[in-house]
Design a protein around this motif. Structure first.
Motif, PDB file in Angstrom:
ATOM      1  N   PRO A 282      -2.431   7.728 -17.995  1.00  0.00           N
ATOM      2  CA  PRO A 282      -2.727   6.849 -16.861  1.00  0.00           C
ATOM      3  C   PRO A 282      -3.535   7.545 -15.773  1.00  0.00           C
ATOM      4  CG  PRO A 282      -0.517   7.731 -16.654  1.00  0.00           C
ATOM      5  CD  PRO A 282      -1.066   8.271 -17.940  1.00  0.00           C
ATOM      6  N   ARG A 283      -4.189   6.731 -14.948  1.00  0.00           N
ATOM      7  CA  ARG A 283      -4.851   7.185 -13.727  1.00  0.00           C
ATOM      8  C   ARG A 283      -4.287   6.351 -12.584  1.00  0.00           C
ATOM      9  NH1 ARG A 283      -5.794  10.569 -16.779  1.00  0.00           N
ATOM     10  NH2 ARG A 283      -7.791  11.442 -17.479  1.00  0.00           N
ATOM     11  N   PHE A 284      -3.834   7.040 -11.543  1.00  0.00           N
ATOM     12  CA  PHE A 284      -3.136   6.357 -10.461  1.00  0.00           C
ATOM     13  C   PHE A 284      -3.983   6.254  -9.197  1.00  0.00           C
ATOM     14  CE2 PHE A 284       0.241   8.311 -13.037  1.00  0.00           C
ATOM     15  CZ  PHE A 284       1.008   7.194 -13.318  1.00  0.00           C
ATOM     16  N   SER A 285      -3.673   5.222  -8.397  1.00  0.00           N
ATOM     17  CA  SER A 285      -4.237   5.062  -7.067  1.00  0.00           C
ATOM     18  C   SER A 285      -3.088   4.771  -6.120  1.00  0.00           C
ATOM     19  CB  SER A 285      -5.235   3.896  -7.044  1.00  0.00           C
ATOM     20  OG  SER A 285      -5.592   3.560  -5.716  1.00  0.00           O
ATOM     21  N   ILE A 286      -3.195   5.217  -4.872  1.00  0.00           N
ATOM     22  CA  ILE A 286      -2.158   4.869  -3.888  1.00  0.00           C
ATOM     23  C   ILE A 286      -2.532   3.583  -3.165  1.00  0.00           C
ATOM     24  CG2 ILE A 286      -1.287   7.193  -3.582  1.00  0.00           C
ATOM     25  CD1 ILE A 286      -3.360   5.801  -0.821  1.00  0.00           C
ATOM     26  N   ASP A 287      -3.642   2.996  -3.556  1.00  0.00           N
ATOM     27  CA  ASP A 287      -4.122   1.761  -2.945  1.00  0.00           C
ATOM     28  C   ASP A 287      -3.463   0.565  -3.629  1.00  0.00           C
ATOM     29  OD1 ASP A 287      -5.674   0.533  -0.998  1.00  0.00           O
ATOM     30  OD2 ASP A 287      -7.368   0.217  -2.344  1.00  0.00           O
ATOM     31  N   GLY A 288      -2.120   0.518  -3.547  1.00  0.00           N
ATOM     32  CA  GLY A 288      -1.403  -0.563  -4.196  1.00  0.00           C
ATOM     33  C   GLY A 288       0.088  -0.470  -3.971  1.00  0.00           C
ATOM     34  N   ASP A 289       0.830  -1.389  -4.589  1.00  0.00           N
ATOM     35  CA  ASP A 289       2.282  -1.494  -4.384  1.00  0.00           C
ATOM     36  C   ASP A 289       3.084  -1.042  -5.592  1.00  0.00           C
ATOM     37  OD1 ASP A 289       1.997  -3.521  -6.268  1.00  0.00           O
ATOM     38  OD2 ASP A 289       2.254  -5.151  -4.850  1.00  0.00           O
ATOM     39  N   GLY A 290       2.423  -0.322  -6.511  1.00  0.00           N
ATOM     40  CA  GLY A 290       3.070   0.098  -7.740  1.00  0.00           C
ATOM     41  C   GLY A 290       2.736  -0.806  -8.910  1.00  0.00           C
ATOM     42  N   THR A 291       2.228  -2.015  -8.634  1.00  0.00           N
ATOM     43  CA  THR A 291       1.854  -2.966  -9.678  1.00  0.00           C
ATOM     44  C   THR A 291       0.466  -3.558  -9.449  1.00  0.00           C
ATOM     45  OG1 THR A 291       4.165  -3.565 -10.128  1.00  0.00           O
ATOM     46  CG2 THR A 291       2.479  -5.144 -10.802  1.00  0.00           C
ATOM     47  N   VAL A 292       0.196  -3.995  -8.229  1.00  0.00           N
ATOM     48  CA  VAL A 292      -1.061  -4.679  -7.904  1.00  0.00           C
ATOM     49  C   VAL A 292      -1.894  -3.814  -6.966  1.00  0.00           C
ATOM     50  CG1 VAL A 292      -2.101  -6.745  -6.888  1.00  0.00           C
ATOM     51  CG2 VAL A 292       0.043  -6.920  -8.167  1.00  0.00           C
ATOM     52  N   VAL A 293      -3.164  -3.611  -7.330  1.00  0.00           N
ATOM     53  CA  VAL A 293      -4.058  -2.847  -6.465  1.00  0.00           C
ATOM     54  C   VAL A 293      -4.542  -3.735  -5.326  1.00  0.00           C
ATOM     55  CG1 VAL A 293      -4.794  -1.187  -8.210  1.00  0.00           C
ATOM     56  CG2 VAL A 293      -5.990  -3.371  -8.004  1.00  0.00           C
ATOM     57  N   VAL A 294      -4.827  -3.118  -4.181  1.00  0.00           N
ATOM     58  CA  VAL A 294      -5.173  -3.850  -2.970  1.00  0.00           C
ATOM     59  C   VAL A 294      -6.383  -4.773  -3.146  1.00  0.00           C
ATOM     60  CG1 VAL A 294      -6.010  -3.589  -0.588  1.00  0.00           C
ATOM     61  CG2 VAL A 294      -4.051  -2.241  -1.393  1.00  0.00           C
TER      62      VAL A 294
ATOM     63  N   TRP B 221       0.840  -1.203   0.000  1.00  0.00           N
ATOM     64  CA  TRP B 221       0.000   0.000   0.000  1.00  0.00           C
ATOM     65  C   TRP B 221       0.874   1.252   0.000  1.00  0.00           C
ATOM     66  CZ3 TRP B 221      -0.462   4.289   3.047  1.00  0.00           C
ATOM     67  CH2 TRP B 221      -1.602   5.080   2.874  1.00  0.00           C
ATOM     68  N   GLY B 222       0.332   2.322  -0.602  1.00  0.00           N
ATOM     69  CA  GLY B 222       0.935   3.637  -0.476  1.00  0.00           C
ATOM     70  C   GLY B 222       1.742   4.116  -1.656  1.00  0.00           C
ATOM     71  N   LEU B 223       1.874   3.293  -2.701  1.00  0.00           N
ATOM     72  CA  LEU B 223       2.644   3.698  -3.875  1.00  0.00           C
ATOM     73  C   LEU B 223       1.702   3.976  -5.048  1.00  0.00           C
ATOM     74  CD1 LEU B 223       5.676   1.233  -3.840  1.00  0.00           C
ATOM     75  CD2 LEU B 223       5.375   3.390  -2.606  1.00  0.00           C
ATOM     76  N   ASP B 224       2.093   4.896  -5.907  1.00  0.00           N
ATOM     77  CA  ASP B 224       1.288   5.198  -7.089  1.00  0.00           C
ATOM     78  C   ASP B 224       1.196   3.954  -7.969  1.00  0.00           C
ATOM     79  OD1 ASP B 224       0.662   8.079  -6.834  1.00  0.00           O
ATOM     80  OD2 ASP B 224       2.842   8.274  -6.809  1.00  0.00           O
ATOM     81  N   THR B 225      -0.026   3.484  -8.145  1.00  0.00           N
ATOM     82  CA  THR B 225      -0.283   2.246  -8.871  1.00  0.00           C
ATOM     83  C   THR B 225      -1.287   2.509  -9.984  1.00  0.00           C
ATOM     84  OG1 THR B 225       0.056   1.007  -6.807  1.00  0.00           O
ATOM     85  CG2 THR B 225      -1.015  -0.164  -8.625  1.00  0.00           C
ATOM     86  N   LEU B 226      -0.994   2.017 -11.171  1.00  0.00           N
ATOM     87  CA  LEU B 226      -1.902   2.216 -12.296  1.00  0.00           C
ATOM     88  C   LEU B 226      -3.247   1.555 -11.999  1.00  0.00           C
ATOM     89  CD1 LEU B 226      -1.997   3.364 -15.234  1.00  0.00           C
ATOM     90  CD2 LEU B 226      -1.572   1.025 -15.999  1.00  0.00           C
ATOM     91  N   ALA B 227      -4.295   2.370 -11.932  1.00  0.00           N
ATOM     92  CA  ALA B 227      -5.641   1.863 -11.682  1.00  0.00           C
ATOM     93  C   ALA B 227      -6.445   1.768 -12.967  1.00  0.00           C
ATOM     94  CB  ALA B 227      -6.366   2.766 -10.681  1.00  0.00           C
ATOM     95  N   SER B 228      -6.132   2.604 -13.950  1.00  0.00           N
ATOM     96  CA  SER B 228      -6.789   2.568 -15.248  1.00  0.00           C
ATOM     97  C   SER B 228      -6.001   3.469 -16.196  1.00  0.00           C
ATOM     98  CB  SER B 228      -8.242   3.054 -15.155  1.00  0.00           C
ATOM     99  OG  SER B 228      -8.290   4.437 -14.843  1.00  0.00           O
ATOM    100  N   PHE B 229      -6.326   3.390 -17.470  1.00  0.00           N
ATOM    101  CA  PHE B 229      -5.737   4.347 -18.404  1.00  0.00           C
ATOM    102  C   PHE B 229      -6.770   4.680 -19.475  1.00  0.00           C
ATOM    103  CE2 PHE B 229      -4.668   0.237 -20.172  1.00  0.00           C
ATOM    104  CZ  PHE B 229      -4.713   0.391 -21.549  1.00  0.00           C
TER     105      PHE B 229
END
Length: 533
Positions: free
Chosen positions: A386-398, A357-365
């Motif tokens: 891209p659209r980013f979420s911090i709800d992830g590890d940079g690759t996989v969303v939570v 958790w806490g890293l910019d992670t690609l959520a959609s584009f």
């Protein structure tokens, strides 16, 4: 009992029992052996070659050049174009473009050392990492094993051998990333084997620890397979987007990382969105007409992946344009997820899911039309942002990494990578998806589970979601100019290019920052706390 032989007296209508005791029962510190399943691209791949009459081992992965990646290409049915490729080891520390050492990046080095220490301290008898040819399908690895230099190695036999040497007759499975899909497929097969009376091996697995596993896929895989985005190594010198896409387009394991039906059902954010200009651009127009502004159903999602709006496959080097995915390979991945997404672990199996958790992670584009900047009058071209979420590890969303816990069948934990990096950087490389098993606190977490010690009150790992109280500063440009950031201490995030050559590489030396070139754009993400120092 006499001379380690147990006898039972016989009586009418009863059977005499005779048991030979081969050893003493374990009384204390009877902890399970450990089977480790690494992630995609985290096992080295090799092929023998003849140099001046001598047979030498040529490392193809990690690659030393794009030619190594080309040697790993697959046919349209997913079979390797080159025979004789094998594996032998997981990547503890990267060794390209230089040999492992001070310049190497730890992937599983600290984790492996910790497991070795559990063995040397007598806490467990044995642990085994199962390296595999990650180009294979998950089902093939589970059913048929994978090739080593000495021949085929069976995953089930590896598990059985660990059961045989275990102090308590049990094995804990630790799986990272794609290794979690292998673990779930293995356990599902063992469930079926028990029902069919083949074996009871599943009863010997006591704990399953899934770390950063894209259980129902991840949006980053869509951009990776369609465009090769986010797959470059050393800014294309070791692996460029073109070769990455050509490798991934026929790699069944990559298809398994795409968002599954359950992802579309459970995650509200669409993995792909679409925009057109007020006056139809004739670039993204057909996409908007076919799919609207966002993918809204699983069938629509599949249609997009197969080019349902009518697009044709672009030329090999046109990575800005999406390819059409193979329906046969996608169907295999779909069948995989239909099985393991519905997997219900036995009640005797403790399941633990750890999400970064806490890293910019690609959520959609998003696909959108952009005015061409290469020459005057070239019109509109298709681009992506891209659209980013911090709800992830940079690759996989939570939500994907904690999928099984949604139905109450698993314990869920968050690993606060943002805080780990804040506290440790620059004394240690930034924690992210690839090396998520390396931080000391996480090593302690897994070690405590193996040794049946409480995992409460551990730093950085919690059973409650971390609090996000920070803002993030996101910059993007869509022109030939460079985009760089420096903090007060002179740390740099951006692309560095040699003035005397085309050699370039990415630096992300500002804590928890990220730099990404996506489509025609350059994107820079900076955390708030680093902007005020």
């Amino acid at each position: 009992i006499k001379n380690n032989i147990v006898h039972a007296d016989t009586f009418p209508d009863e059977i005499e029992i005779s048991v030979v005791l081969t050893g003493e029962s374990c009384v204390g510190d009877c902890f399970s052996n450990v089977l480790f399943l690494p992630g995609l691209q985290a096992s080295r791949l090799y092929k023998e070659k003849n140099i001046l009459g001598a047979i030498v081992e040529d490392q193809l992965w990690e690659p030393n050049a794009n030619s190594d990646v080309e040697a790993l290409y697959l046919n349209v049915d997913g079979a390797s174009k080159n025979s004789g490729i094998y594996t032998s080891d997981i990547i503890k520390e990267t060794n390209t473009p230089v040999s492992a050492g001070f310049a190497g990046q730890n992937i599983y080095k600290s984790f492996s050392n910790k497991m070795d220490s559990l063995v040397s301290d007598g806490q467990i008898t044995e642990w085994k990492p199962f390296a595999y040819d990650w180009r294979q399908s998950v089902e093939d690895i589970v059913t048929n094993g994978t090739f080593y230099e000495t021949g085929e190695v069976s995953l089930i036999n590896t598990l059985q051998s660990l059961v045989g040497s275990s102090k308590n007759g049990k094995v804990t499975i630790v799986a990272h990333s794609n290794g979690g899909l292998i673990a779930k497929t293995l356990l599902k097969k063992l469930q079926n084997d028990k029902i069919a009376g083949v074996n009871n091996l599943i009863d010997s697995v006591d704990v399953l620890i899934l770390v950063a596993v894209p259980e129902i896929g991840t949006p980053k895989a869509v951009a990776g397979i369609l465009h090769g985005y986010g797959q470059e190594m050393l800014h294309g010198w070791l692996l460029d987007e073109t070769r990455a896409r050509e490798l991934g387009r026929n790699m069944i394991s990559a298809f398994g990382l795409l968002p599954s039906r359950e992802y579309l059902n459970r995650v509200s954010a669409s993995p792909v969105t679409f925009v057109d200009s007020a006056i139809p651009s004739n670039v993204s127009t057909k996409m908007v007409q076919a799919f609207g502004s966002a993918i809204s159903s699983y069938d629509e999602y599949k249609s997009f992946l197969f080019g349902g709006e009518g697009r044709t496959n672009p030329k090999v080097g046109q990575t800005n344009l999406p390819i059409n995915l193979s329906t046969s390979l996608f169907n295999q991945a779909e069948n995989l997820h239909n099985g393991i997404d519905a997997f219900i672990p036995p009640e005797s199996l403790r399941v633990i899911e750890v999400a970064g958790w806490g890293l910019d992670t690609l959520a959609s584009f998003e696909y959108y039309p952009k005015l061409c900047s290469t020459s005057i009058g070239c019109g509109m071209v298709l681009d992506q942002r891209p659209r980013f979420s911090i709800d992830g590890d940079g690759t996989v969303v939570v939500p994907s990494a904690q999928y099984m816990s949604l139905s109450g069948n698993a314990e869920k934990y968050w690993e606060d990578l943002e805080q780990i990096n804040d506290d440790k950087f620059p004394l240690a490389p930034g924690a992210k998806h690839a090396n998520i098993l390396e931080p000391t606190s996480v090593l302690e977490f897994r070690s405590n589970i193996i040794q049946e010690v409480s995992v409460t009150n551990l730093q950085y790992v919690s059973d409650t979601i971390p609090v996000d109280s920070k803002n993030r500063f996101r910059l993007s440009i869509h022109s030939p100019v460079t985009l760089d950031a420096y903090d007060i201490e002179g740390n740099h995030t951006g692309k560095v290019c040699s003035p005397d050559s085309e050699f370039c590489y990415i630096e992300e030396n500002i804590v928890n920052s990220s730099y990404l070139e996506f489509g025609e754009g350059k994107y820079l993400n900076l955390p708030e706390d680093q902007m005020v120092k």
